[in-house]
Design an enzyme around this catalytic site. Structure first.
Site, PDB file in Angstrom:
ATOM      1  N   TRP A   1       0.824  -1.208   0.000  1.00 39.25           N
ATOM      2  CA  TRP A   1       0.000   0.000   0.000  1.00 39.25           C
ATOM      3  C   TRP A   1       0.858   1.259   0.000  1.00 39.25           C
ATOM      4  O   TRP A   1       0.501   2.255  -0.638  1.00 39.25           O
ATOM      5  CB  TRP A   1      -0.994  -0.020   1.165  1.00 39.25           C
ATOM      6  CG  TRP A   1      -1.924  -1.185   1.041  1.00 39.25           C
ATOM      7  CD1 TRP A   1      -1.922  -2.317   1.797  1.00 39.25           C
ATOM      8  CD2 TRP A   1      -2.950  -1.368   0.057  1.00 39.25           C
ATOM      9  NE1 TRP A   1      -2.895  -3.182   1.347  1.00 39.25           N
ATOM     10  CE2 TRP A   1      -3.536  -2.633   0.288  1.00 39.25           C
ATOM     11  CE3 TRP A   1      -3.435  -0.583  -0.995  1.00 39.25           C
ATOM     12  CZ2 TRP A   1      -4.577  -3.133  -0.496  1.00 39.25           C
ATOM     13  CZ3 TRP A   1      -4.474  -1.078  -1.768  1.00 39.25           C
ATOM     14  CH2 TRP A   1      -5.037  -2.338  -1.520  1.00 39.25           C
TER      15      TRP A   1
ATOM     16  N   ASP B   1      -1.495   6.982   6.089  1.00 41.84           N
ATOM     17  CA  ASP B   1      -2.559   6.055   5.717  1.00 41.84           C
ATOM     18  C   ASP B   1      -2.757   5.137   6.913  1.00 41.84           C
ATOM     19  O   ASP B   1      -1.962   4.228   7.152  1.00 41.84           O
ATOM     20  CB  ASP B   1      -2.171   5.249   4.476  1.00 41.84           C
ATOM     21  CG  ASP B   1      -3.201   4.166   4.148  1.00 41.84           C
ATOM     22  OD1 ASP B   1      -4.233   4.093   4.841  1.00 41.84           O
ATOM     23  OD2 ASP B   1      -2.966   3.406   3.196  1.00 41.84           O
TER      24      ASP B   1
ATOM     25  N   LYS C   1     -12.158  -1.418   8.044  1.00 43.20           N
ATOM     26  CA  LYS C   1     -11.417  -2.286   8.960  1.00 43.20           C
ATOM     27  C   LYS C   1     -11.794  -1.983  10.410  1.00 43.20           C
ATOM     28  O   LYS C   1     -12.346  -2.838  11.096  1.00 43.20           O
ATOM     29  CB  LYS C   1      -9.923  -2.158   8.702  1.00 43.20           C
ATOM     30  CG  LYS C   1      -9.556  -2.674   7.284  1.00 43.20           C
ATOM     31  CD  LYS C   1      -8.209  -2.226   6.804  1.00 43.20           C
ATOM     32  CE  LYS C   1      -8.040  -2.364   5.302  1.00 43.20           C
ATOM     33  NZ  LYS C   1      -7.986  -3.749   4.814  1.00 43.20           N
TER      34      LYS C   1
END
Lengths: 381, 381
Positions: free
Chosen positions: A124, A193, A217
């Site tokens: 990511w 992030d 999440k």
């Protein structure tokens, strides 16, 4: 002409599982979308046909109406309370997930000729970096790619001239997590992030310029992105962008320049209340540490299973482990699934297993998993 | 420090309303998010704690798992069946609403020096145009701004050299609707913001290059954007854009480059099935025509209320009307709200009243509204 639509699959093993456990829900170790607090789901269920006594379901309420505005305001206030977010920051509910933020951050803040620091600790972070190079220079401050991202590099010397420093606080795929914020220098602001560990532990928001996280999440359903951004940065963003891609658009309009994902914000608001009811972030951290410890302690003792992340870099959210034998890994996953432990297959770039145990994952689910692993290990000898 | 969160308001008049009508739901004329089919809400309710017998709620299922993949595939197949969408087109589920499409369309297709045609029939067409002028030349083919967007201009001569022709098929605020597609010339392809009338009547998708619509009016909850795009255009799009803003990213990854808004897609799939169960688009059109006729017929006879849109441009989705006296308008809205007719206040740029009667709005709700209007009118004399 069109093909016959496939049906929603019946997961046949579950019928057997249900008989044994007398519960309609199984242990869901999915990396995201992921398990949510049952009390949140029960409350959302009641609101589908009528939010409170409004006679209109939560999905059917105008985003400009009194009822949804109250939901939105609750969500902002609770979010601020959870993380002690001062009035120097905006709290925004956007769409497009972290992936759209990968582009929006450099579009807004990184001009041609300028440099941004990126810490590369997984797939990511690489994806975030790949969007930034479209707009300016990227300096890779560090990378753990040499060991398949199995560790978080030690503290690095920051660039003196970078506009911002971007990092991924938790690496869902590789099961690693920063224990503290990376250093910055000069006027460089920290961009994080935090999709997969946001609100899992206390956070000092004042250290950051911008924190973003997809909801799916720790915060609620997929389709809402929480963005916490310093107000002075909102103003500094590039004005020569499509309206929807400027943070100021959303800040000026309280996230309602266009129709926001109202149901997602509603559910996130319930999750925020649930976090507060649990005792807030300090309590969440205590619970998450205890929960992960059950699994890591067993992995450290096991002769069959090994944790893949370096000991000092282990994530409390995603616990990755292998047996070292792909056939046994697959056998374990298959038997675990049949026994009602779902979503344990690791990401293909690591292989093996991954137990995602976010805020809402119950402690007893980890205890049960360890029992199951012990029994599986005993059978192998 | 943080302010006390406001509570979800109790709508006190509703308690009284419920006693009279013995129903827990009221007539919701909201322009969007809007009323949804009750059968869809009831099914979604059941799926929140467990989708089918999976033991995992719909919001908690991995987007890569079998269960959600089946939902996604159903949604695509049903969407294709509803509108007869050939394999020359992609069906995508994106985020960001029509407002993000306003930017994505020119970013992908309009280069500096090129021209696009825009038909200006309301605030939303103006917003779409305003994003296009950032990237290339815009020719305003026509505009009904001279009469506060109360009509749809007659067929215009298209530009010979425009890349695409953009129009808004239904103007939510002004209550007008195109009865047929605008003409195009040369290789110009038709782009339609169909947010507020998509799937309310048959559509010949083969006439279009790109159709987009936010979900929150006729398709489901806010937070999912349906995009139907010709495959050759996907390939022609600008490659020098953030990954998330290229249509090819979503087309190549079946809308799952990143985590899609899974719950929204699930609900949209249920709405698609509901449309098919109603008899498809031809049947929807028949119902919508009959439903709107009840209200327009009364407006044409009324001495108190007048429809604001030109007779040949009237929308079947949003019926706008006024008394010509703001005080009486406000009195009407207030009394209607108390009687359980919610969301009738018109947009501030038109004033007066707006009854949004999308696919899922029940016929009897319009009949009841007309009875209420007749009684109100009788009192005024």
């Amino acid at each position: 002409m069109p093909e016959k639509p496939p049906a929603i699959p019946k997961i046949s093993h579950f019928a057997a599982f249900k008989k044994d456990h007398m519960t309609a829900r199984i242990y869901n170790f999915s990396a995201g979308p992921a398990v949510m607090p049952e009390s949140v789901l029960l409350e959302a269920k009641e609101a589908l046909l009528s939010l409170g006594d409004t006679g209109i379901g939560i999905m059917e309420h105008s985003h400009r109406g009194k009822a949804f505005m109250a939901v939105y305001e609750q969500a902002v206030v609770r979010c601020r309370e959870i993380a002690g977010i001062s009035s120097d920051f905006e709290v925004l509910f956007l769409q497009g997930g972290a992936s759209l933020q990968f582009g929006m951050v450099p579009m807004n803040f990184l001009a041609a000729g300028q440099t941004a620091d990126y810490l590369i600790t997984g797939v990511w972070s690489e994806k975030a970096r790949d969007e930034a190079v479209r707009f300016g220079q990227v300096r890779e401050v560090c990378s753990s790619k040499d060991k398949n991202f199995s560790y978080i590099p030690g503290q690095q010397t920051p660039s003196a001239n970078s506009v911002y420093t971007h990092f991924t606080s938790n690496n869902t795929i590789f099961g690693t997590q920063f224990k503290t914020e990376p250093a910055t220098a000069g006027s460089s602001f920290l961009v994080c992030d935090a999709s997969s560990d946001i609100f899992s532990r206390p956070i000092d928001v004042s250290k950051y310029g911008l924190i973003y996280g997809g909801g799916q999440k720790n915060l609620g359903p997929a389709g809402v992105t929480l963005v916490i951004i310093r107000k002075d940065l909102v103003e500094k963003g590039n004005k020569n962008l499509p309206t929807m891609l400027q943070y100021r658009t959303h800040a000026k309009n309280e996230s309602m320049f266009n129709t926001p994902p109202t149901f997602g914000i509603y559910v996130m608001n319930l999750v925020f209340q649930w976090i507060l009811d649990q005792g807030g972030l300090a309590a969440m951290a205590t619970k998450n540490e205890a929960k992960a410890k059950v699994l890591y302690d067993y992995l450290d003792k096991s002769k069959l299973f090994q944790a893949t992340a370096a000991a000092d870099s282990r994530s409390l959210m995603n616990v990755t482990f292998v047996t070292g034998n792909e056939t046994i890994d697959n056998q374990f996953i298959s038997e675990a699934t049949k026994a009602g432990f779902d979503g344990l297959k690791g990401h293909r770039s690591v292989g093996g297993m991954r137990a995602s145990i976010y805020n809402a994952f119950p402690h007893e689910g980890v205890v049960e998993l360890v029992k199951f692993m012990q029994a599986f290990e005993a059978k192998q000898v």
